[in-house]
Enzyme design. Structure first.
Site, mmCIF file in Angstrom:
data_model
loop_
_atom_site.group_PDB
_atom_site.id
_atom_site.type_symbol
_atom_site.label_atom_id
_atom_site.label_comp_id
_atom_site.label_asym_id
_atom_site.label_seq_id
_atom_site.Cartn_x
_atom_site.Cartn_y
_atom_site.Cartn_z
ATOM 1 N N VAL A 26 39.068 43.354 42.353
ATOM 2 C CA VAL A 26 38.125 43.106 43.452
ATOM 3 C C VAL A 26 37.770 41.622 43.495
ATOM 4 O O VAL A 26 37.383 41.029 42.484
ATOM 5 C CB VAL A 26 36.858 43.973 43.291
ATOM 6 C CG1 VAL A 26 35.812 43.594 44.337
ATOM 7 C CG2 VAL A 26 37.220 45.450 43.398
ATOM 8 N N LYS A 27 37.945 41.047 44.697
ATOM 9 C CA LYS A 27 37.661 39.623 44.861
ATOM 10 C C LYS A 27 36.271 39.480 45.479
ATOM 11 O O LYS A 27 35.965 40.117 46.495
ATOM 12 C CB LYS A 27 38.701 39.074 45.846
ATOM 13 C CG LYS A 27 39.246 37.716 45.524
ATOM 14 C CD LYS A 27 40.366 37.445 46.529
ATOM 15 C CE LYS A 27 40.915 36.079 46.408
ATOM 16 N NZ LYS A 27 41.820 35.764 47.522
ATOM 17 N N VAL A 28 35.439 38.658 44.849
ATOM 18 C CA VAL A 28 34.114 38.390 45.427
ATOM 19 C C VAL A 28 33.962 36.889 45.605
ATOM 20 O O VAL A 28 34.399 36.116 44.754
ATOM 21 C CB VAL A 28 32.954 38.945 44.554
ATOM 22 C CG1 VAL A 28 33.066 40.446 44.346
ATOM 23 C CG2 VAL A 28 32.862 38.249 43.206
ATOM 24 N N ALA B 162 41.867 42.195 46.257
ATOM 25 C CA ALA B 162 41.371 42.653 47.559
ATOM 26 C C ALA B 162 39.920 42.201 47.668
ATOM 27 O O ALA B 162 39.104 42.513 46.785
ATOM 28 C CB ALA B 162 41.469 44.168 47.652
#
Ligand code: E4P
Length: 217
Positions: free
Chosen positions: A82-84, A56
């Site tokens: 968590v996608k950054v 996400a």
């Protein structure tokens, strides 16, 4: 090699999960925007269905806000990764979130140096975009080869997640190069099942059986 579906569509995830070949899901803001509705609810449904890593992505662009948003996304479900986006802020946020015990997927990676920096920041996944590189006349798979070699040389635990996959040949190449994961649109996974000789062969088996038995199968 693990197989992820690149989608924000719960039904697509359900269909593939029910076959038993799905290891995880990647989403991005464009894919979730296409679905509409409450993105937290969609992500929760996807997590419950796949029971594997679900990426996400944060939409903040400054590291402190990325960390805040990432911590919040991680509360949706234990399967959230968590996608950054890659960049100084993204790498800084990756390091901070990783220290919190949150798994991070560093996305929008287009070079081996970026992949090296993401691994040094403790990324759980790195997402090189092969299709978008091919689009600008640069061999996306050559990048996968470089990253796999570099991570192997230094025993980085970061997994190479091949993204922006456009066709089954990308999947075959990723597997031959030893990438850890390939994330594909549902249509590409659908195409992986197909071969005309399989269909012709099955039709012939059934016809021969029918003839011998004098029955209709
Ligand atoms: C997945 O993590 C990426 O967001 C996705 O594969 C990008 O694919 P595209 O280049 O087809 O948009």
């Amino acid at each position: 090699m693990k197989l992820f579906v690149d989608t924000g569509n719960v039904r697509e995830v359900e269909t593939l999960a029910s076959i038993g070949i799905l290891d995880g899901v990647t989403t991005n803001p464009s894919l979730l925007a296409k679905e509409g509705g409450d993105f937290r609810h969609i992500l929760k449904q996807i997590c419950l269905t796949v029971q594997g890593p679900v990426s996400a992505e944060v939409v903040a662009t400054e590291s402190a806000s990325m960390v805040r948003e990432g911590r919040d996304l991680a509360t949706i479900d234990e399967h959230i990764v968590v996608k950054v986006p890659f960049g100084k802020d993204g790498v800084k946020a990756c390091r901070a979130l990783t220290r919190d015990g949150i798994r991070v997927n560093v996305t929008l990676v287009f070079s081996a140096t970026q992949a090296l920096l993401a691994a040094k920041a403790g990324a759980y996944f790195v997402s090189p975009f092969v299709g978008r590189l091919d689009d600008v006349a640069t061999d996306g798979m050559e990048l996968i080869e470089q990253i796999v070699e570099i991570y192997d040389n230094y025993k980085f635990s970061t997994e190479v997640l091949v993204a922006s996959v456009r066709h089954p040949i990308h999947v075959v190449q990723a597997a031959r190069l030893g990438a850890d994961i390939c994330t594909c649109p549902a249509a590409v996974i659908e195409a992986m099942f197909k071969h005309p000789l399989t269909d012709i062969g099955l039709a012939r088996f059934l016809k021969d059986w029918e003839k011998a038995q004098g029955i209709k199968v």
